[in-house]
Motif scaffolding. Structure first.
Motif, short mmCIF file in Angstrom:
data_model
loop_
_atom_site.label_atom_id
_atom_site.label_comp_id
_atom_site.label_asym_id
_atom_site.label_seq_id
_atom_site.Cartn_x
_atom_site.Cartn_y
_atom_site.Cartn_z
N ASP A 78 4.04 -3.94 -6.18
CA ASP A 78 4.65 -4.68 -6.96
C ASP A 78 4.53 -6.24 -7.16
OD1 ASP A 78 5.44 -2.54 -8.16
OD2 ASP A 78 7.68 -2.51 -7.51
N ALA A 79 4.61 -6.80 -5.75
CA ALA A 79 4.49 -8.23 -5.45
C ALA A 79 3.01 -8.75 -5.91
CB ALA A 79 4.60 -8.54 -4.26
N VAL A 80 2.00 -7.80 -5.70
CA VAL A 80 0.87 -8.37 -5.77
C VAL A 80 0.45 -8.41 -7.47
CG1 VAL A 80 -1.80 -7.68 -5.88
CG2 VAL A 80 -0.44 -7.63 -3.93
N GLY A 81 1.23 -7.32 -8.02
CA GLY A 81 1.19 -7.40 -9.74
C GLY A 81 1.75 -8.55 -10.24
N ALA A 82 3.11 -8.92 -9.53
CA ALA A 82 3.82 -10.05 -10.05
C ALA A 82 2.83 -11.50 -9.96
CB ALA A 82 5.08 -10.01 -9.49
N ARG A 100 -2.22 -16.99 -1.46
CA ARG A 100 -1.05 -15.92 -1.55
C ARG A 100 -1.29 -14.74 -2.04
NH1 ARG A 100 3.29 -18.44 -5.37
NH2 ARG A 100 2.04 -17.11 -6.38
N LEU A 101 -1.95 -14.50 -3.12
CA LEU A 101 -2.57 -13.34 -3.63
C LEU A 101 -3.41 -12.46 -2.70
CD1 LEU A 101 -2.98 -11.38 -6.21
CD2 LEU A 101 -4.91 -12.81 -6.85
N GLU A 102 -4.26 -13.18 -2.05
CA GLU A 102 -5.38 -12.36 -1.17
C GLU A 102 -4.46 -12.21 0.12
OE1 GLU A 102 -8.61 -15.17 -0.66
OE2 GLU A 102 -9.48 -14.11 -1.98
N ALA A 103 -3.42 -13.02 0.53
CA ALA A 103 -2.49 -12.47 1.64
C ALA A 103 -1.79 -11.22 1.40
CB ALA A 103 -1.73 -13.77 1.92
N ARG A 104 -1.26 -11.22 0.25
CA ARG A 104 -0.48 -10.06 -0.24
C ARG A 104 -1.27 -8.84 -0.37
NH1 ARG A 104 5.00 -9.71 -0.23
NH2 ARG A 104 6.00 -11.36 -1.18
N PHE A 105 -2.48 -8.94 -1.23
CA PHE A 105 -3.39 -8.09 -1.16
C PHE A 105 -3.81 -7.60 0.10
CE2 PHE A 105 -7.86 -6.35 -1.95
CZ PHE A 105 -7.44 -5.23 -2.79
N ALA A 106 -4.12 -8.34 1.21
CA ALA A 106 -4.49 -7.71 2.44
C ALA A 106 -3.52 -7.15 2.94
CB ALA A 106 -5.03 -9.07 3.33
N ALA A 107 -2.17 -7.43 2.93
CA ALA A 107 -1.10 -6.85 3.51
C ALA A 107 -0.70 -5.41 2.75
CB ALA A 107 0.09 -7.66 3.50
#
Length: 143
Positions: A78-82, A100-107
């Motif tokens: 949901d966070a990556v989508g947001a 920020r997006l890449e860090a969330r996606f990597a997580a």
């Protein structure tokens, strides 16, 4: 005698300034063209990176019922989508937003034990540059 040297130095300074101004004016159009090309290239790369992640997230959302049930995974997805939605709505993309997006996606990828392939700029450029379109092998891409 000093007066003659002063006039020579003044003339030299005038010629230097004139040459600088002429060079500046003649180089300005080329610099603008180069800047526009660089900006377009960087924008294209940012779009490719965001598009790659967006496509990955869309696939994950489609197979979401088959994913392991985990609240952290749900929140991360949901966070990556947001973040993606925020980027689309704002219409402006900066390096911080992409990081920020890449860090969330990597997580998210680590949580799902997925091996994200090719989200680096170099691999996207190489894949984009050398990929040969083949309409016969594309098949039906609709979901």
């Amino acid at each position: 005698m000093a007066d003659a040297f002063d006039k020579i130095l003044e003339w030299e300074a005038e010629q230097y300034k004139r040459g600088f101004d002429e060079g500046w004016q003649s180089g300005l159009p080329d610099a603008k063209r180069e800047g526009m090309k660089l900006g377009a290239d960087i924008g294209c790369l940012a779009g490719m990176r965001i598009g790659y992640i967006r496509g990955y997230v869309e696939v994950l959302n489609r197979v979401r019922p088959q994913l392991p049930t985990n609240e952290r995974i749900e929140r991360s997805l949901d966070a990556v989508g947001a973040i993606l939605d925020e980027l689309v709505v704002s219409g402006s993309v900066d390096d911080d937003a992409i990081e920020r997006l890449e860090a969330r996606f990597a997580a998210l990828s680590r949580q799902l034990s997925l091996k994200p392939i090719g989200i680096s700029t170099d691999s996207l450029v190489n894949r984009h540059k050398f990929a040969e379109p083949n309409p016969k092998s594309a098949g039906d891409l609709s979901f």
